[in-house]
Design an enzyme around this catalytic site. Sequence first.
Site, short mmCIF file in Angstrom:
data_model
loop_
_atom_site.label_atom_id
_atom_site.label_comp_id
_atom_site.label_asym_id
_atom_site.label_seq_id
_atom_site.Cartn_x
_atom_site.Cartn_y
_atom_site.Cartn_z
CD GLU A 1 -3.03 0.49 2.29
OE1 GLU A 1 -4.01 -0.20 1.98
OE2 GLU A 1 -2.76 0.84 3.45
N PRO A 2 1.65 1.45 -1.04
CG PRO A 2 2.77 1.32 -3.08
CD PRO A 2 1.77 0.59 -2.22
NE ARG B 1 7.46 8.91 2.27
CZ ARG B 1 7.11 10.02 2.92
NH1 ARG B 1 7.45 11.18 2.46
NH2 ARG B 1 6.41 9.93 4.04
NE ARG C 1 6.97 15.09 3.07
CZ ARG C 1 8.25 14.78 3.16
NH1 ARG C 1 9.15 15.42 2.43
NH2 ARG C 1 8.65 13.83 3.95
CE1 TYR D 1 4.32 15.27 9.07
CE2 TYR D 1 4.70 15.90 6.80
CZ TYR D 1 3.87 15.41 7.79
OH TYR D 1 2.59 15.06 7.46
CB CYS E 1 3.82 37.20 7.26
SG CYS E 1 4.00 38.33 5.88
C1 LIG Z 1 -0.40 6.99 4.56
C2 LIG Z 1 -0.74 5.57 4.47
C3 LIG Z 1 -0.15 4.75 3.52
C4 LIG Z 1 0.93 5.23 2.58
O1 LIG Z 1 2.07 5.62 3.27
P1 LIG Z 1 3.41 5.97 2.46
O2 LIG Z 1 4.40 6.23 3.51
O3 LIG Z 1 3.10 7.19 1.65
O4 LIG Z 1 3.72 4.80 1.61
C5 LIG Z 1 -0.56 3.43 3.42
N1 LIG Z 1 -1.51 2.94 4.24
C6 LIG Z 1 -2.09 3.68 5.20
C7 LIG Z 1 -3.13 3.08 6.06
C8 LIG Z 1 -1.73 5.02 5.36
O5 LIG Z 1 -2.30 5.77 6.30
#
Ligand SMILES: *Cc1c(COP(=O)(O)O)cnc(C)c1O
Length: 431
Positions: free
Chosen positions: A279-280, A282, A318, A322, A351
């Site tokens: 489940e990527p 990024r 970001r 972060y 600002c």
């Molecule tokens: C944000 C998220 C992802 C993806 O995370 P990445 O770090 O962008 O790969 C996958 N699954 C769940 C449940 C998330 O909250």
Amino acid sequence: MANVRSTYTDKLQFFGNNTPQELVQRFGSPLYVYNENILRTRCRDLKNLSTHPKYNVNYSAKANTNIHLLRIIHQEGCVIDAMSPGELYMDQQAGFTSDEILYISNNISSEEMMNAIQAGVLMSVDSLSQLEQYGRLNPGGRVMVRFNPGIGAGHHKKVITAGKETKFGVTPDNMPEVLRIIAQYRLHFAGLNQHIGSLFMTPEGYLEAAAFLLSLAETLPAEILHKLEVIDFGGGFGIPYHKYEGEAPLDIETLATGLHALMTEWADRTGYTGRFLTEPGRYIAAECGILLGTTHCVKNNGDNRYAGTDLGFNVLVRPAMYDSFHDVEIYREQPATDGPLMEQSIVGNICESGDIIAKKRLLPEIHEGDIIGMLDAGAYGYVMSSPYNQRLRPAEVLIDAQGNAHLIRRRESLADLMAGYETPGNGAASR
Ligand SMILES: *Cc1c(COP(=O)(O)O)cnc(C)c1O
């Protein structure tokens, strides 16, 4: 071309048939630019993690929901997740069918849950209380449960240090209670998922967590195990943000070998016939995007040198949020004698003193008029932008496979700032 610092994008021909200067002249600044080839390559990297026939990539849409990128990701054969009604809507608009969407819910209302149920998408719940709510709303329905492998799994230290998000998931010791609620509402236990945290750069922790999820699934009664449809190992695949220091990318081959072996051996042993998902977010979206901005001012405050740009944290949050590092390129048409590197901070036009997009970097001297490129801005970039300070969200451009640039979302306008206001009735305006 005589750019000052652009070897990374030059090598990739990131901007296709255009220079960054031309793109900014044509579409304005700041500007998000996406490269279609790179997006497709990243989808294929992860689709090729395994040849298991039931393995697929479930793109995590929150990283970038631009409809045109979603359509490309769909063309590449990925499925997609949704975490809100808005993401569900965008997934549908991009052409994903209900069986290609997985709703990963977190503390949602009955209305939101019902909305997803009516859309016919499979949902994952992440607490016992939300599982109960699901059971009440949709008795007899299909549901997945999100587990948090960090707690109660002492031998998975790496997972825990890799970023246990305590807010999320059901801890494995609650499995008996999960099964009780499943039985009470005659639910079909459709699968298990987890997400161990973001941005891992070595495969071991992910593989360890994947093995843990499989071992957890194996504790299920046989009649449930054999009807499971989905096992989703989660995202978090990292990308090298320190491009100019030669940071190594994630070792995809080791990850592929390990994950493929885990899935095939486990499916063979248990007779599991359902799907496996990664489940990527990024990894798919980050490297195909670069944020371009323009330098309007350079100055010294004491010993600190600043390049003042239009890259405020409203555009890319970001670094301010972060402390994230994005590498910097500098584009300038005039041939320049580079001179020695000097320490400079690149700041925006918001600002606030925290409006620093690149802090104290050793870079060739930045001049007024230089175009700045923030690398790896495709994930968690535009989606987290805002109209703070009433600055307009930037436009987005796609460089297609032939290298041609297309506007895929227009820049916001002043009229957008007025959209949505109502005229108060009942004399409220004069109160
Ligand atoms: C944000 C998220 C992802 C993806 O995370 P990445 O770090 O962008 O790969 C996958 N699954 C769940 C449940 C998330 O909250």
